[in-house]
Design an enzyme around this catalytic site. Structure first.
Site, mmCIF file in Angstrom:
data_model
loop_
_atom_site.group_PDB
_atom_site.id
_atom_site.type_symbol
_atom_site.label_atom_id
_atom_site.label_comp_id
_atom_site.label_asym_id
_atom_site.label_seq_id
_atom_site.Cartn_x
_atom_site.Cartn_y
_atom_site.Cartn_z
ATOM 1 C CB SER A 147 18.831 33.975 59.007
ATOM 2 O OG SER A 147 17.953 33.365 59.144
ATOM 3 C CE1 TYR A 160 19.642 36.300 64.165
ATOM 4 C CE2 TYR A 160 17.942 35.178 62.694
ATOM 5 C CZ TYR A 160 19.209 35.125 63.227
ATOM 6 O OH TYR A 160 19.941 34.292 62.872
#
Length: 257
Positions: A147, A160
């Protein structure tokens, strides 16, 4: 090697985690279209079976396996399944992931553990488990779905971002460690992609406008945008690419003032 072979995955055995929806499903369909044999994994057995049945009805060589990859036992079962069904593996796509959006002081230890196990430990352990098969394949590929939050700050939560940053470094380390074994390892780092997971955030019009303002191409990505990049990295045409983290982000990570 001729042009057709360079841009094909014909006969390649590919495993995609989190493959029933969103980016994972798009990757599976891209690889199937390029001639690969595909096995998808997801926690929900009904979703797995329905998706695989749909592909098989179209004469596409797909398999499915239901497993919660946040647990070591389930990852071991997946390895046994692939060994029994195929006995070989050419491509591993570590796509499974989840998120809990909170401010850092608000996370519980259970939430921390879940995010780390699902997003990072699963990818690390699956690389370990499938290393013998990937090495035996001769010219194989691992693609980790990271990501942009592993490259720059994004309001997706610190844990995350940590898991994705660590995944990027795992990618670099394995690329160097396993190059002599014929295993290429790369990562793809998407920005906002139009998937079920992102819908809750994208429905907020003010937040969506903030996203678009920071994206030079002024649009949200599609799952197919990520799938195409993954497919390329798995092909013989990408044979000299390893250790890279490619942002699929409409220019977000390079957009300055």
């Amino acid at each position: 090697m001729n042009h057709t072979t360079r841009w094909s995955l014909q006969g390649k055995y590919t495993l995609i985690t989190g493959g029933t929806r969103g980016i994972g499903k798009a990757i599976a369909e891209e690889l199937l279209a390029l001639g690969a044999q595909v096995c998808i994994v997801s926690r929900k057995e009904t979703e797995v079976n329905n998706q695989v049945a749909e592909w098989q009805q179209n004469n596409l060589p797909a398999l499915g396996f239901a497993a919660d990859l946040s647990t070591a036992d389930e990852r071991e079962k997946l390895k046994a399944f692939i060994e029994s069904k195929w006995g070989k593996l050419d491509v591993l796509v570590n796509n499974v992931g989840t998120n809990i959006r909170k401010k850092t002081p608000e996370y519980s230890s259970a939430e921390y553990h879940l995010l780390m196990q699902t997003n990072l430990t699963s990818a690390f352990h699956l690389c370990q488990l499938f290393y013998p098969l990937l090495k035996a394949a001769g010219q194989s590929s691992i693609v980790n779905i990271s990501s942009v939050s592993g490259l720059v700050h994004v309001r997706s939560g610190s844990i995350y971002g940590m898991t994705k940053g660590a995944m990027n470094q795992l990618t670099r380390n394995l690329a160097c460690e396993w190059a002599a074994d014929g295993i290429r390892v790369n990562a793809v780092a998407p920005w906002y992609i139009e998937t079920p997971l992102a819908q809750a955030v994208l429905q907020d019009k003010a937040y969506l406008e903030n996203i678009l303002q920071r994206t030079p191409m002024r649009k949200i990505g599609q799952p197919e945008d990520v799938a195409g990049t993954v497919a390329f990295l798995c092909m013989p045409a990408a044979a000299y690419i390893t250790g890279q983290c490619i942002a699929v982000d409409g220019g977000f990570t390079v957009y300055g003032f």
